[in-house]
Scaffold this motif. Structure first.
Motif, PDB file in Angstrom:
ATOM      1  N   GLY A   1       1.894 -23.744 -38.165  1.00 59.73           N
ATOM      2  CA  GLY A   1       1.933 -23.881 -39.607  1.00 59.73           C
ATOM      3  C   GLY A   1       2.279 -25.283 -40.045  1.00 59.73           C
ATOM      4  N   THR A   2       2.622 -25.415 -41.324  1.00 65.25           N
ATOM      5  CA  THR A   2       2.969 -26.708 -41.907  1.00 65.25           C
ATOM      6  C   THR A   2       4.425 -26.673 -42.348  1.00 65.25           C
ATOM      7  N   PHE A   3       5.175 -27.725 -41.999  1.00 65.19           N
ATOM      8  CA  PHE A   3       6.613 -27.732 -42.232  1.00 65.19           C
ATOM      9  C   PHE A   3       7.026 -29.003 -42.975  1.00 65.19           C
ATOM     10  N   VAL A   4       8.079 -28.881 -43.764  1.00 66.25           N
ATOM     11  CA  VAL A   4       8.670 -30.053 -44.392  1.00 66.25           C
ATOM     12  C   VAL A   4       9.315 -30.882 -43.290  1.00 66.25           C
ATOM     13  N   GLU A   5       9.028 -32.161 -43.276  1.00 60.24           N
ATOM     14  CA  GLU A   5       9.554 -33.034 -42.229  1.00 60.24           C
ATOM     15  C   GLU A   5      11.070 -33.008 -42.242  1.00 60.24           C
ATOM     16  N   ALA A   6      11.641 -32.739 -41.071  1.00 63.89           N
ATOM     17  CA  ALA A   6      13.091 -32.622 -40.973  1.00 63.89           C
ATOM     18  C   ALA A   6      13.694 -33.684 -40.070  1.00 63.89           C
ATOM     19  N   ALA A   7      12.873 -34.626 -39.623  1.00 60.74           N
ATOM     20  CA  ALA A   7      13.367 -35.612 -38.667  1.00 60.74           C
ATOM     21  C   ALA A   7      14.406 -36.529 -39.305  1.00 60.74           C
ATOM     22  N   PRO A   8      15.498 -36.801 -38.579  1.00 62.76           N
ATOM     23  CA  PRO A   8      16.478 -37.772 -39.095  1.00 62.76           C
ATOM     24  C   PRO A   8      15.900 -39.177 -39.024  1.00 62.76           C
ATOM     25  N   LEU A   9      16.282 -40.009 -39.983  1.00 68.06           N
ATOM     26  CA  LEU A   9      15.895 -41.412 -39.921  1.00 68.06           C
ATOM     27  C   LEU A   9      16.907 -42.126 -39.038  1.00 68.06           C
ATOM     28  N   ILE A  10      16.430 -42.632 -37.930  1.00 67.11           N
ATOM     29  CA  ILE A  10      17.303 -43.253 -36.945  1.00 67.11           C
ATOM     30  C   ILE A  10      17.314 -44.761 -37.145  1.00 67.11           C
ATOM     31  N   THR A  11      18.501 -45.353 -37.103  1.00 65.55           N
ATOM     32  CA  THR A  11      18.609 -46.802 -37.038  1.00 65.55           C
ATOM     33  C   THR A  11      18.801 -47.151 -35.574  1.00 65.55           C
ATOM     34  N   TYR A  12      17.779 -47.740 -34.987  1.00 56.22           N
ATOM     35  CA  TYR A  12      17.800 -48.003 -33.545  1.00 56.22           C
ATOM     36  C   TYR A  12      18.160 -49.459 -33.310  1.00 56.22           C
ATOM     37  N   GLN A  13      19.334 -49.663 -32.707  1.00 55.04           N
ATOM     38  CA  GLN A  13      19.832 -51.010 -32.456  1.00 55.04           C
ATOM     39  C   GLN A  13      19.172 -51.596 -31.210  1.00 55.04           C
ATOM     40  N   ILE A  14      18.611 -52.794 -31.337  1.00 54.70           N
ATOM     41  CA  ILE A  14      18.008 -53.479 -30.198  1.00 54.70           C
ATOM     42  C   ILE A  14      18.789 -54.758 -29.930  1.00 54.70           C
ATOM     43  N   GLY A  15      19.353 -54.842 -28.738  1.00 49.42           N
ATOM     44  CA  GLY A  15      20.104 -56.024 -28.336  1.00 49.42           C
ATOM     45  C   GLY A  15      19.902 -56.274 -26.858  1.00 49.42           C
ATOM     46  N   ARG A  16      20.802 -57.031 -26.255  1.00 50.12           N
ATOM     47  CA  ARG A  16      20.675 -57.314 -24.815  1.00 50.12           C
ATOM     48  C   ARG A  16      20.838 -56.046 -24.005  1.00 50.12           C
ATOM     49  N   ARG A  17      21.780 -55.196 -24.415  1.00 53.00           N
ATOM     50  CA  ARG A  17      21.961 -53.905 -23.760  1.00 53.00           C
ATOM     51  C   ARG A  17      21.568 -52.824 -24.753  1.00 53.00           C
TER      52      ARG A  17
END
Length: 247
Positions: free
Chosen positions: A65-81
């Motif tokens: 079926g069709t669903f309301v998007e429930a994905a969390p908005l992720i802030t993905y940190q990019i650094g050396r590690r």
């Protein structure tokens, strides 16, 4: 200017999503039910739903079926590690992964160059799908020299982290040397695995892992659902010299 029927349906559904009347994760009524509710034809309903799917407000799942998007908005940190699990856990989001395939292949030119190998050197190619709170957010294809990590394919299939595998081979810490980011339309299989519309863009990240002395040990290409993540680039060196335990 008078709006077309499909635009009216789109805007009504978008308003219901914004107001919370259609909550995240809610399943939309069936197509016949929507036609009856709006007094519109199938073409108008399908066009409205497709437009909202392209905007990332709805998720169409074949056979479900069709669903309301429930994905969390992720802030993905990019650094050396940068560690996937650590990134999500620090935001209160549960990270999980799914092993899709593992094989040993001759290194393609781009992989050989990134890893500093001769072309055709045998490498592991591992394909995995990652989830945030149960919602697919990326597809990752990783490459590692087979001779350097002979057990990597089998261990990744059981869920062992890359960090743990590196550590067991004497690599106690590693860094992200370079990251590139670009956008494109997903391939049909990518859209299906990410549960998103084929016209909604994805972000592609490529990265190279290196040891403290600069030796390249891993190269990966990750396809991210474009509306479920935002990237934050850390331009400062990581002040913490201790190795992360997250893979």
């Amino acid at each position: 200017m008078q709006r077309d029927s499909w635009q009216i349906i789109r805007d009504r559904l978008a308003g219901d999503i914004a107001s919370g009347k259609l909550a995240p994760g809610a399943r939309l009524p069936t197509e016949p039910e929507l036609c009856a509710a709006f007094g519109a034809g199938r073409h108008s309903v399908r066009r409205a739903v497709s437009a909202l799917a392209v905007e990332g407000k709805l998720r169409v799942e074949q056979g479900r079926g069709t669903f309301v998007e429930a994905a969390p908005l992720i802030t993905y940190q990019i650094g050396r590690r940068t560690r996937f699990r650590q990134n999500l856990l620090e935001q209160g989001i549960a990270p999980t992964g799914e092993h899709l395939s593992a094989e040993i292949i001759p290194a393609p030119a781009r992989v050989a160059q990134a890893l500093g190998l001769a072309e055709e050197t045998l490498v592991h190619r591992i394909l995995r799908r990652s989830f945030a709170d149960g919602v697919p957010i990326n597809l990752g294809m990783a490459f590692h020299e087979a001779a350097l990590f002979p057990d990597l394919g089998a261990r990744r299939a059981t869920g062992t982290s890359v960090t743990e595998i590196y550590r067991d081979h004497g690599i106690t810490d590693y860094f992200r040397k370079r990251t590139t980011i670009f956008t494109r339309r997903p391939e049909p299989d990518e859209a299906r695995l990410l549960s998103q519309h084929v016209d909604h863009p994805v972000m592609v990240l490529t990265k190279t892992d290196v040891t403290a002395d600069g030796r390249a040990i891993g190269y990966s290409e990750a396809v991210w659902a474009g509306d479920r993540v935002q990237f934050s680039i850390d331009t400062l060196d990581d002040p913490d010299p201790s190795p992360s335990s997250q893979g």
